[in-house]
Structure formats: structure tokens, C-alpha cells
Write a protein that holds these residues in place. Sequence first.
Motif, PDB file in Angstrom:
ATOM      1  N   ASP A 159       0.852  -1.190   0.000  1.00 20.94           N
ATOM      2  CA  ASP A 159       0.000   0.000   0.000  1.00 20.94           C
ATOM      3  C   ASP A 159       0.889   1.242   0.000  1.00 20.94           C
ATOM      4  O   ASP A 159       1.119   1.854   1.047  1.00 20.94           O
ATOM      5  CB  ASP A 159      -0.881  -0.049   1.264  1.00 20.94           C
TER       6      ASP A 159
ATOM      7  N   THR B 196      -1.604  -1.172  -4.062  1.00 24.73           N
ATOM      8  CA  THR B 196      -2.739  -0.251  -3.939  1.00 24.73           C
ATOM      9  C   THR B 196      -2.177   1.143  -3.691  1.00 24.73           C
ATOM     10  O   THR B 196      -1.153   1.299  -3.013  1.00 24.73           O
ATOM     11  CB  THR B 196      -3.697  -0.639  -2.785  1.00 24.73           C
ATOM     12  N   THR B 197      -2.847   2.122  -4.255  1.00 28.11           N
ATOM     13  CA  THR B 197      -2.448   3.508  -4.029  1.00 28.11           C
ATOM     14  C   THR B 197      -3.727   4.272  -3.687  1.00 28.11           C
ATOM     15  O   THR B 197      -4.825   3.743  -3.818  1.00 28.11           O
ATOM     16  CB  THR B 197      -1.836   4.140  -5.302  1.00 28.11           C
ATOM     17  N   ASN B 198      -3.557   5.485  -3.256  1.00 27.91           N
ATOM     18  CA  ASN B 198      -4.705   6.381  -3.099  1.00 27.91           C
ATOM     19  C   ASN B 198      -4.176   7.807  -3.260  1.00 27.91           C
ATOM     20  O   ASN B 198      -2.945   8.004  -3.296  1.00 27.91           O
ATOM     21  CB  ASN B 198      -5.431   6.133  -1.754  1.00 27.91           C
TER      22      ASN B 198
ATOM     23  N   LEU C 211      -1.479   8.781  -0.759  1.00 30.21           N
ATOM     24  CA  LEU C 211      -0.174   8.116  -0.945  1.00 30.21           C
ATOM     25  C   LEU C 211       0.577   8.746  -2.124  1.00 30.21           C
ATOM     26  O   LEU C 211       1.809   8.886  -2.085  1.00 30.21           O
ATOM     27  CB  LEU C 211      -0.361   6.611  -1.176  1.00 30.21           C
TER      28      LEU C 211
ATOM     29  N   LYS D 132     -10.203   2.039  -8.690  1.00 37.72           N
ATOM     30  CA  LYS D 132     -10.595   2.135  -7.279  1.00 37.72           C
ATOM     31  C   LYS D 132     -11.702   3.181  -7.151  1.00 37.72           C
ATOM     32  O   LYS D 132     -11.513   4.348  -7.524  1.00 37.72           O
ATOM     33  CB  LYS D 132      -9.361   2.549  -6.471  1.00 37.72           C
TER      34      LYS D 132
ATOM     35  N   PHE E 242     -11.324  -0.995   5.628  1.00 38.37           N
ATOM     36  CA  PHE E 242     -10.170  -0.290   6.221  1.00 38.37           C
ATOM     37  C   PHE E 242     -10.050  -0.661   7.692  1.00 38.37           C
ATOM     38  O   PHE E 242     -10.607   0.016   8.558  1.00 38.37           O
ATOM     39  CB  PHE E 242     -10.373   1.221   6.084  1.00 38.37           C
TER      40      PHE E 242
ATOM     41  N   ARG F  80      -8.175   1.978  10.283  1.00 38.64           N
ATOM     42  CA  ARG F  80      -8.929   3.197  10.616  1.00 38.64           C
ATOM     43  C   ARG F  80     -10.087   2.888  11.561  1.00 38.64           C
ATOM     44  O   ARG F  80     -10.483   3.751  12.356  1.00 38.64           O
ATOM     45  CB  ARG F  80      -9.443   3.874   9.338  1.00 38.64           C
TER      46      ARG F  80
ATOM     47  N   ALA G 207      -7.588  -3.752   4.000  1.00 34.70           N
ATOM     48  CA  ALA G 207      -6.801  -2.524   3.771  1.00 34.70           C
ATOM     49  C   ALA G 207      -6.596  -1.773   5.081  1.00 34.70           C
ATOM     50  O   ALA G 207      -7.150  -2.147   6.112  1.00 34.70           O
ATOM     51  CB  ALA G 207      -7.518  -1.643   2.755  1.00 34.70           C
ATOM     52  N   SER G 208      -5.771  -0.734   4.994  1.00 36.16           N
ATOM     53  CA  SER G 208      -5.446   0.070   6.176  1.00 36.16           C
ATOM     54  C   SER G 208      -4.799  -0.816   7.241  1.00 36.16           C
ATOM     55  O   SER G 208      -5.071  -0.685   8.430  1.00 36.16           O
ATOM     56  CB  SER G 208      -6.718   0.764   6.701  1.00 36.16           C
TER      57      SER G 208
ATOM     58  N   ARG H 124      -1.878  -1.913   9.531  1.00 40.71           N
ATOM     59  CA  ARG H 124      -0.892  -1.063  10.189  1.00 40.71           C
ATOM     60  C   ARG H 124       0.349  -1.829  10.640  1.00 40.71           C
ATOM     61  O   ARG H 124       1.387  -1.236  10.865  1.00 40.71           O
ATOM     62  CB  ARG H 124      -1.530  -0.392  11.415  1.00 40.71           C
TER      63      ARG H 124
ATOM     64  N   THR I 284      -3.407  -5.525   2.045  1.00 44.04           N
ATOM     65  CA  THR I 284      -2.537  -4.461   1.548  1.00 44.04           C
ATOM     66  C   THR I 284      -2.034  -3.648   2.727  1.00 44.04           C
ATOM     67  O   THR I 284      -2.810  -3.229   3.589  1.00 44.04           O
ATOM     68  CB  THR I 284      -3.217  -3.561   0.491  1.00 44.04           C
TER      69      THR I 284
HETATM   70  C1  E4P Z   1      -6.343   1.081   0.750  1.00 42.03           C
HETATM   71  O1  E4P Z   1      -6.293   0.756  -0.419  1.00 42.03           O
HETATM   72  C2  E4P Z   1      -5.855   2.346   1.276  1.00 42.03           C
HETATM   73  O2  E4P Z   1      -4.916   2.885   0.386  1.00 42.03           O
HETATM   74  C3  E4P Z   1      -5.123   2.198   2.576  1.00 42.03           C
HETATM   75  O3  E4P Z   1      -5.003   0.867   2.984  1.00 42.03           O
HETATM   76  C4  E4P Z   1      -5.471   3.191   3.610  1.00 42.03           C
HETATM   77  O4  E4P Z   1      -4.652   2.973   4.719  1.00 42.03           O
HETATM   78  P1  E4P Z   1      -4.426   4.055   5.890  1.00 42.03           P
HETATM   79  O5  E4P Z   1      -5.600   3.977   6.784  1.00 42.03           O
HETATM   80  O6  E4P Z   1      -3.169   3.588   6.558  1.00 42.03           O
HETATM   81  O7  E4P Z   1      -4.304   5.387   5.215  1.00 42.03           O
END
Ligand code: E4P
Length: 217
Positions: A6, A26-28, A31, A87, A133, A136, A167-168, A170, A187
Motif C-alpha cells: 500500500d 494499492t495507491t490512493n 499516498l 478504485k 479499512f 482506521r 486494507a489500512s 498497520r 494491503t
Molecule cells: C487502501 O487501499 C488504502 O490505500 C489504505 O489501505 C489506507 O490505509 P491508511 O488507513 O493507513 O491510510
Amino acid sequence: MKFFIDTANIDQIKEAQDLGILDGVTTNPSLMAKEGITGEENIKKHYLKICEIVDGDVSAEVIATDFDGIVKEGEALAKLHDQIVVKVPMIKDGVKAIKYFSEKGIRTNCTLVFSVGQALLAAKAGATYVSPFIGRLDDISSDGLKLIEEIRLIYDTYMFDTEILAASIRHTMHVIDCAKLGADVMTGPLSSIEGLLKHPLTDSGLEKFLADYNKGK
Ligand code: E4P
């Protein structure tokens, strides 16, 4: 279980790829911004760069939040490279767009999912991946792993094809717990993957083996 990284950081993507266990990225928008990648054209170039490094799926997020905008952006992203997965955020127009994309054979990752109901909708719309997520949720004293467990139960009950992309993430225990719960994909940052390598008994055992071998020299 597939392992995605990620990040939009090229060095970290290369490092994970070199380990030989990477299945995708995965990106956002956050990121991308963290790497200083801004503007539509630069972002597209960056996706292509990532696709050249990895063999698997690369999630590219739309910015539009209305149906027409999401469709226009998503179709352009999908055309960039066959590894791109569009996405789409879990909003009303996002669900409509996921349905549209699934009928067109464009793969999607439904992002910003925080509840079982949202995951159910994403699967009904035909999302390729759903991204709960978990970090979060943990951040606000909710149970991210419980969400993975509940989505798994529902998807198995109704035999949805949508893959659960935890996702998310840690840390390394998130990876292990998601594996136990049957997430199809995780991810997370490179550190969460590299943490799987570590055990003090491996280090001390290796040290002793090498010391014993060298005694015979
Ligand atoms: C998922 O695709 C998101 O990019 C990501 O996992 C968000 O993670 P974060 O809560 O650490 O920002």
C-alpha cells in the motif's frame, strides 16, 4: 492469500517485488501526494511506472464523485494498462459505477468500506475487490478484524466472487489475523510484510549455526 503493498513509493515497491512475494499494489490520492506526485498526467505516468515493476494488479483511484465523472475517469485509467484496477469510493454513484464497470468487464476495487452493509452492496454491484479499512476502524475503538470476519461469512454464504482486500493494515499482526480470518488479499506498508520475517530464535539459531561451522575451519 495475495500480498499487495500500500504505497506509491517506487523504492519500496521494488523492494517488495524483489522479495518475490508481491501480488500487487494499492495507491490512493494521499499516498500519491506523499510521494510528491501531483496532476493528472504525472499520476498516470506514475501508475505506468508501477505497472512496469510489478506483475499483478495496481489499484488506481478515481477523484470524481459523480457517476459520469467516475465512469469517464475509470475508463481512462483502465485503458492505461491491463494491470490497472479502478478504485471507486463506497458512495451511491460509486456503487452505480461499479455495476457499470462490472458489466463492461472493467475490474474495480471498492474503497473506503467500513461496514458489512457497504461490503454487501459492493459485492452486489460486482466489485472485483472490496477494501475494508481495518486500521482506521481500530483507530476509533471499533473492531476492524471483526468486520473482515463478518464480510467473509456473508460472502461465503452467498458465494460472492468479490475478493476481500483487507486494507489500512498497520502492522504484522494485522496481516496474520487477516490470514486467519480468510481475507483474500492484504494491503499494507512494507514494514507489515517484512515483520513476518522476524523471529529472535531464527536470529540466535543462525548465529549459532554459523559460529559452529566456523569452529571447524
Ligand atoms: C487502501 O487501499 C488504502 O490505500 C489504505 O489501505 C489506507 O490505509 P491508511 O488507513 O493507513 O491510510
